[in-house]
Design a protein around this motif. Sequence first.
Motif, PDB file in Angstrom:
ATOM      1  N   SER A 166       0.899  -1.163  -0.017  1.00  0.00           N
ATOM      2  CA  SER A 166      -0.079  -0.023  -0.192  1.00  0.00           C
ATOM      3  C   SER A 166       0.972   1.104  -0.100  1.00  0.00           C
ATOM      4  O   SER A 166       1.910   1.392   0.621  1.00  0.00           O
ATOM      5  N   SER A 167       0.483   2.202  -0.707  1.00  0.00           N
ATOM      6  CA  SER A 167       1.272   3.643  -0.785  1.00  0.00           C
ATOM      7  C   SER A 167       0.526   4.674  -1.104  1.00  0.00           C
ATOM      8  O   SER A 167      -0.859   4.482  -1.465  1.00  0.00           O
ATOM      9  N   ASP A 168       0.805   5.754  -1.105  1.00  0.00           N
ATOM     10  CA  ASP A 168       0.146   7.140  -1.705  1.00  0.00           C
ATOM     11  C   ASP A 168      -0.351   6.919  -2.994  1.00  0.00           C
ATOM     12  O   ASP A 168      -1.236   7.450  -3.383  1.00  0.00           O
ATOM     13  N   LYS A 191      -1.052   0.410  -9.402  1.00  0.00           N
ATOM     14  CA  LYS A 191       0.210   0.076  -9.890  1.00  0.00           C
ATOM     15  C   LYS A 191       0.723  -1.232  -9.998  1.00  0.00           C
ATOM     16  O   LYS A 191       0.595  -2.184  -8.969  1.00  0.00           O
ATOM     17  N   VAL A 192       1.534  -1.529 -11.012  1.00  0.00           N
ATOM     18  CA  VAL A 192       2.160  -2.929 -11.378  1.00  0.00           C
ATOM     19  C   VAL A 192       3.459  -2.720 -11.558  1.00  0.00           C
ATOM     20  O   VAL A 192       4.053  -1.979 -12.298  1.00  0.00           O
ATOM     21  N   ILE A 193       4.585  -3.264 -10.389  1.00  0.00           N
ATOM     22  CA  ILE A 193       5.871  -3.311 -10.942  1.00  0.00           C
ATOM     23  C   ILE A 193       6.334  -4.735 -11.275  1.00  0.00           C
ATOM     24  O   ILE A 193       5.933  -5.698 -10.681  1.00  0.00           O
ATOM     25  N   ILE A 194       6.936  -4.861 -12.446  1.00  0.00           N
ATOM     26  CA  ILE A 194       7.519  -6.107 -12.740  1.00  0.00           C
ATOM     27  C   ILE A 194       9.059  -5.951 -12.862  1.00  0.00           C
ATOM     28  O   ILE A 194       9.802  -5.124 -13.292  1.00  0.00           O
ATOM     29  N   SER A 195       9.526  -7.442 -12.621  1.00  0.00           N
ATOM     30  CA  SER A 195      10.935  -7.571 -12.165  1.00  0.00           C
ATOM     31  C   SER A 195      11.117  -8.965 -12.992  1.00  0.00           C
ATOM     32  O   SER A 195      10.343  -9.913 -12.938  1.00  0.00           O
TER      33      SER A 195
END
Length: 178
Positions: free
Chosen positions: A6-8, A68-72
Amino acid sequence: QLWFQSSDEGLILFVVFYTQACRWSRCLGCNLPSKVSQEHIDFRFLMRQVDHLFADVRVKSRFHEIRKVIISNNGSVLDEDTFYSTALMYLIARLNLHVPNLSMLCMESRPEYVDMAELEFISRALAEGDTPTGLEIAIGFEAFNDHIRNDIFDKGLTLGAFESLARKLASYHFSLKC
């Protein structure tokens, strides 16, 4: 691997795909090469990982919350030798279909794999979703000082290369995360 944060910015889904190791694999203290394959990973296996992600009950139950999706891949998602364009586009298509409130896709990469024509295509594909979705590139910059970044951490990233990438991304209104 996957987890939520969870973030802003709202709910973030962080996904690490299992692929072939980063071709750089020299950064001091990096244990990522121990978490990836030393062998080639076929694009079909990557697409099955995408299917697994979208079948995961934890993810399915939060499709509408994800912003938001962060992919690595513990390397460079934009390195076509370790993460195929076909699998990346498949992931984006699935995001467009199932994550209606996505506002940002973040992809981790080394600068040398960032191709502006590819990012432009990815950006157009993201625009086909239900909401405007921005594109963010995450770079492991680690330290502003060249000596610390390259001689100690062995990142292989000059300030000039980083600044050049920042200018290119800005001209397309893409975000940069370090």
